[in-house]
Design a protein around this motif. Structure first.
Motif, PDB file in Angstrom:
ATOM      1  N   PHE B  26     -43.828  38.251 -51.665  1.00 34.47           N
ATOM      2  CA  PHE B  26     -42.357  38.862 -51.207  1.00 34.47           C
ATOM      3  C   PHE B  26     -41.720  39.841 -51.267  1.00 34.47           C
ATOM      4  N   TYR B 190     -49.058  24.362 -49.452  1.00 40.83           N
ATOM      5  CA  TYR B 190     -49.912  25.042 -48.833  1.00 40.83           C
ATOM      6  C   TYR B 190     -51.651  25.439 -50.002  1.00 40.83           C
ATOM      7  N   GLU B 191     -52.189  26.351 -49.452  1.00 41.95           N
ATOM      8  CA  GLU B 191     -53.494  26.824 -50.314  1.00 41.95           C
ATOM      9  C   GLU B 191     -52.484  27.932 -50.634  1.00 41.95           C
ATOM     10  N   ILE B 193     -53.105  31.918 -50.720  1.00 44.65           N
ATOM     11  CA  ILE B 193     -53.060  32.890 -50.396  1.00 44.65           C
ATOM     12  C   ILE B 193     -53.201  33.934 -51.068  1.00 44.65           C
ATOM     13  N   GLU B 195     -52.642  37.607 -51.503  1.00 46.94           N
ATOM     14  CA  GLU B 195     -52.277  38.782 -50.982  1.00 46.94           C
ATOM     15  C   GLU B 195     -52.285  40.234 -51.589  1.00 46.94           C
ATOM     16  N   GLU B 213     -64.224  26.898 -51.791  1.00 50.26           N
ATOM     17  CA  GLU B 213     -64.091  26.120 -50.519  1.00 50.26           C
ATOM     18  C   GLU B 213     -63.840  25.089 -50.720  1.00 50.26           C
ATOM     19  N   ALA B 216     -61.604  23.452 -52.330  1.00 44.09           N
ATOM     20  CA  ALA B 216     -59.830  23.378 -51.482  1.00 44.09           C
ATOM     21  C   ALA B 216     -60.167  22.434 -50.331  1.00 44.09           C
ATOM     22  N   ALA B 238     -48.831  22.690 -43.204  1.00 41.12           N
ATOM     23  CA  ALA B 238     -49.052  21.979 -44.706  1.00 41.12           C
ATOM     24  C   ALA B 238     -47.212  21.574 -45.353  1.00 41.12           C
ATOM     25  N   ASP B 378     -55.557  28.076 -38.028  1.00 37.96           N
ATOM     26  CA  ASP B 378     -55.907  29.720 -37.470  1.00 37.96           C
ATOM     27  C   ASP B 378     -56.491  30.344 -36.742  1.00 37.96           C
TER      28      ASP B 378
END
Lengths: 596, 387
Positions: B26, B190-191, B193, B195, B213, B216, B238, B378
């Protein structure tokens, strides 16, 4: 020039023993090229050739030399490609000569390529003039080199000329020896002209320029000539020689070497080793002609599928100056549209790939190279198979024969054990072990061509810390227990990875490939099975376990636009994937495995 | 298709952080007192710009770290909101970092009309808080929570992350248990991410951290169990909330209505640097750079850097895709009203495919993803996108 004053010769040498430097010296000493025009390594015109120190294509150069007896001689230096991949070209170039300079590095001694080249020259009955080069080096050992010449090459050493091409030592002796020892050309006495076409290149304005050596009669512009093996009749537009730039001559007579042009549009119309004769009164063919057949095949694919047409055009351009290179369109489920390409050998394959990458800036991937197998069918017919996809069902196969090579491997004594192990791993039989000198031995071995395609040379270099060398000649076909190995993804064969391998190696190779594929195939929503199979029998298996979720990350107002674009990109990417049943595999994954 | 009346949702971005977290992409920058003041004044101007087209039912102050504004700055913001008559919003959320909550500030916000606080706890495991680069400690989470309760907040959210590099299943279970004990009304989990342009992404690229994975996925399974056990109802991939009313509802009554509006493709104004807005089909994004943002508004201009307006079908596809993140999926009639397209008709092949895989459920009223399908939201969303 009358034949008595013509000498045609080649220079043969192991890589880096000084062939190019000596060629340049000769051009300079005879005044063919002025000092100020001397570029380093005049005869090697391609960057790639200079970089690798090998010559793939070179022009024959005509030099005029005034000998100590006061007479002027026309000396034709016919350069040869220095690699066994091009052994037929070498043999045709040597056929255009009466003699050869054999260069041996005084510090290195006899190497594998020296042996292979001497074999070829001896087969052509050439007069060999041994030259021991680099005698100025501090670690030059002339005595040992002479001993190796006698022992390994069976060439008397007392007539060897001691030289340093770099320092200009012995150059006059070499020129005098060319005149004195190499016999002048003799007319064949045939009914009309006979000329050997031993090479060609493509010129934008003149079309195909054929390198010729006249054996009988003469060639001149305006003549109607027939190319006996290709069957074509053409009118000669121009004849000439090279110095080293081409220059036009009125005619080329018996014994002379140069070029001819005849408005020939395609290099394929001129066969390497063809006989050129008078169309109205043809003479017999010159001996030694062979059709050239590619020995190694590989699929070349553009990494970016949009480059297909571009690749096609560039392959065409390459072929203009490389008639031994063949290609035809093929398609692969995994890799899309590409070309099945045939090469004379692995170096040839590497050179073509490198040129596509460098000169034409193409991003390409090559499939695992394959040799040409001879498949004897149960009905007695014989098929030549260069693509695993076309190997017939085992039930119809009586036997499979694979091409063999006869390899010369030179190794320092201390690595001989590792070298024997390498040869055994490569399914080689050691035929002879000879001591070259107190430090080195030469192994001669018969082994399958397919085994030396990948990593053989590199392995020799790494085993011997760079001191070993290897060369080979083709040695016919032998029956072998070959099988087709298929790689299956969820039960569907991935054509790019199918290969023909020896039964003893199939399982190991299958296991390796399956493991690599497992690494690169992204996890899917379903389990993906990877199998290596011979016939119907699975010999190795890997599983890519199913994904149980995708990213469960947050997604709020500010994320929506970015996330949408990301998802669109992923979706677009999936469209470009190859699907095997319900499994999507990105092309990059296949490329990763082929690169490894 | 679009609301005729004034826009009912407002997002305000506060771009300042005490320290940037390892996972965060962000837009935020270090808070210097002067720049924050300048930002507050620019924000006040930007609020004026949208005043005529806004009657907020929900307001959301996100960041960055909104709680980093000092008392005076908050007073200025609150005054403006009151002056513009927005303070009656039914749901007014402010994001807080546990290190920045004082009783004074909490009371100021509560008295000003803020009625929901979202607390970025992320983890209760000190080692992981450190790993993520969070400025607060585990103890501060408990302390802040008590302060917020004491200030009168009865609607609190706790943000948690899982699949943090180094996080074990045991640690995650512990964190979930502690979150349950805290007793918030809402839970967002939430998992991680990875970015681009974040330290975490760098570590992934260099191989310093790896994605497991399977782990998770096990953590997600654990989350669903723990949330249900603690009395939360999942209403989005989420997001989990309590439902207090006795009558069953499509969405639990403590769900974040502001966020529900995003997933339903509703309009909202977005103010502040880098804030996204979406008003009657037009998506906008403000300049990210705070100074630039301020300059624009000081010169009497809006601070919009880019706008995007999708053609109707693409817009409908986007709305379909993001709405499917909710457990209630898409009520068919509502989708038709919002987009002008019939979900069952236009996306028939996709719906059939989802049902075949056991990922989707269709009845007379709605199409929604099953719990199995939600795990591939997704992928499913991407299938519904139209270009």
């Amino acid at each position: 020039m009358d034949a008595a004053h013509i000498r045609n010769f080649s220079i043969i040498a192991h890589i880096d023993h000084g062939k190019t430097t000596l060629s340049d010296r000769l051009l300079h000493r005879t005044g063919t090229v002025a000092t100020r025009d001397m570029e380093e390594q005049l005869l090697d015109s391609m960057d790639l050739e200079q970089e690798r120190g090998i010559t793939i294509k070179a022009h024959p150069v005509t030099m005029l030399y005034q000998a100590k007896n006061g007479e002027t001689y026309e000396l034709n230096l016919i350069d040869t490609p220095g690699h066994v991949d091009f052994s037929y070209e070498v043999s045709r170039s040597l056929a255009a000569c009466e003699g050869a300079l054999l260069i041996i590095d005084a510090a290195q001694g006899v190497e594998a390529q020296t042996v292979a080249n001497v074999h070829l020259a001896t087969k052509q009955n050439l007069t060999i003039i041994p030259v021991i080069n680099k005698i100025d080096l501090p670690h030059a050992d002339v005595a040992a080199t002479k001993a190796q010449m006698e022992d390994i090459l069976a060439i008397p050493s007392e007539n060897a000329i001691l030289a340093s091409a770099k320092e200009g030592i012995g150059i006059d002796d070499i020129l005098e020896a060319i005149v004195a020892r190499i016999p002048p050309p003799k007319a064949t006495g045939a009914v009309s002209v006979q000329a050997l076409g031993f090479d060609s290149y493509f010129d934008m304005y003149k079309g195909v320029v054929t390198h010729v050596r006249v054996f009988n009669g003469e060639l001149h512009a305006g003549m109607q000539v027939q190319l006996l093996h290709s069957g074509k009749t053409v009118e000669i537009k121009e004849v000439g020689s090279f110095n080293p730039k081409p220059y036009v001559r009125e005619k080329l007579e018996t014994g002379e070497t140069g070029y001819m042009t005849a408005n020939i549009k395609s290099p394929k119309d001129v066969k390497m080793g063809d006989t050129i004769t008078d169309a109205r009164n043809p003479a017999p063919v010159l001996p030694g002609f062979k059709e050239i057949h590619p020995m190694v095949f590989s699929g070349l694919y553009p990494i970016n599928t949009a480059d297909y047409e571009h690749l096609k055009a560039n392959l065409g351009k390459l072929q203009l100056n490389d008639s031994a290179f063949v290609y035809q369109a093929e398609s692969s489920v995994a890799l899309g549209f590409g070309f099945r390409c045939g090469f004379l050998g692995l170096l040839h394959l590497e050179i073509v790939q490198e040129r596509l990458r460098r000169e034409y800036d193409m991003d390409i991937i090559a499939t695992y190279p394959s040799v040409v197998y001879r498949v004897v069918m149960t009905d007695g017919t014989v098929k030549e198979i260069d693509n695993p996809a076309f190997l017939p069902e085992p039930t119809y196969i009586e036997r499979v024969e694979e091409p063999m090579v006869f390899a010369f491997v030179i190794s320092p004594n201390e690595y001989i054990g590792d070298m024997m192990a390498l040869l055994a791993e490569k399914r080689g039989e050691v035929d002879h072990t000879e001591t070259l000198d107190p430090r080195r031995v030469m192994l001669t071995s018969t082994l399958p061509l397919s085994e030396i395609l990948i990593d053989f040379h590199d392995r020799i270099k790494s085993i011997t810390r760079g001191f070993g060398s290897m060369d080979y000649e083709h040695a016919g076909y032998l029956t072998s227990d070959m099988v087709k190995l298929d790689m299956l993804v969820n039960g569907e064969s991935v054509d790019a990875f199918s290969c023909i391998v020896h039964r003893s190696k199939a399982e190991g190779r299958g296991r390796t490939l399956a493991a690599k594929l497992k690494e690169v195939i992204p996890r899917q929503q379903y389990q993906v099975s990877i199998q290596a199979a011979i016939g119907g029998k699975v010999v190795a298996r890997e599983t890519v376990s199913a994904l149980r979720k995708d990213v469960t990350a947050k997604c709020y107002g500010g994320d929506i636009s970015r996330k949408r674009k990301l998802l669109e990109k992923q979706k677009e990417g999936k469209k470009r994937m190859k699907s095997f049943g319900s499994v999507n595999i990105p092309q990059e994954a296949f490329i990763e495995v082929l690169k490894a | 298709m679009f609301e005729e009346l004034a826009v009912e949702h407002l997002y305000v971005h506060v771009p300042f952080c005490a320290k940037k977290c390892a996972y965060c992409a962000f837009y935020s920058e270090a808070a210097s007192g002067q720049l924050v003041n300048r930002y507050v004044e620019a924000l006040v101007r930007e609020m004026q710009w949208v005043a005529s087209d806004l009657k907020p039912k929900t307001i959301f102050f996100g960041g960055g770290t909104p709680s980093l504004l000092n008392l005076g700055q908050w007073e200025r913001v609150l005054q403006t909101i009151h002056r513009l008559g927005w303070h009656g919003a039914a749901e007014w959320t402010v994001e807080c970092n546990p290190a920045t909550v004082s009783l004074h500030k909490a009371k100021l916000l509560r008295d000003g009309g803020v009625n929901r606080v979202s607390m970025g706890a992320q983890s209760f495991d000190p080692a992981l808080l450190d790993r993520l680069g969070r400025v607060h400690s585990r103890e501060m989470i408990f302390k802040s929570f008590d302060i917020l309760r004491a200030a009168g907040f009865d609607n609190l959210n706790v943000d948690l992350m899982f699949a943090i590099p180094g996080q074990t299943l045991a640690s995650w279970r512990q964190t979930l248990a502690e979150a349950k004990a805290l007793g918030s009304e809402h839970l967002s989990c939430y998992e991680v991410i990875y970015e681009e342009d974040t330290p975490l992404f760098e570590q992934l690229q260099t191989g310093a951290v790896q994605v497991d994975e399977d782990l998770a996925c096990a953590m997600y399974d654990e989350l669903l169990l723990a949330a249900a056990d603690a009395g939360f109802q999942q209403y989005e991939v989420a997001n989990f909330a309590r439902h207090t009313a006795s009558a069953a509802a499509e969405v639990p009554d403590r769900a974040c209505r502001h966020n529900v509006n995003y997933w339903r493709g509703g309009s909202f104004h977005g103010l502040g640097p880098s804030a996204a807005g979406y008003v009657r089909g037009v998506r906008t994004r403000n300049w990210s750079n705070t100074t630039m943002y301020c300059e624009q508004l000081e010169r009497g201009r809006r601070a919009i850097e880019s706008t995007e307006e999708l053609p109707p079908l693409a817009r409908a596809g986007e709305i379909a895709a993001f709405g499917l993140r909710m457990t209630s999926g898409w009520p068919l009639e509502q989708f038709q009203r919002r987009t002008g397209f019939d979900l069952r008709q236009e996306w028939r092949p996709e719906i059939d495919r989802m049902m075949e895989l056991g990922y989707g459920e269709l009845n007379q009223q709605r199409f929604r993803l099953t719990s199995k399908g939600l795990r591939f939201a997704d992928w499913a969303g991407a299938e519904f996108l139209r270009s």
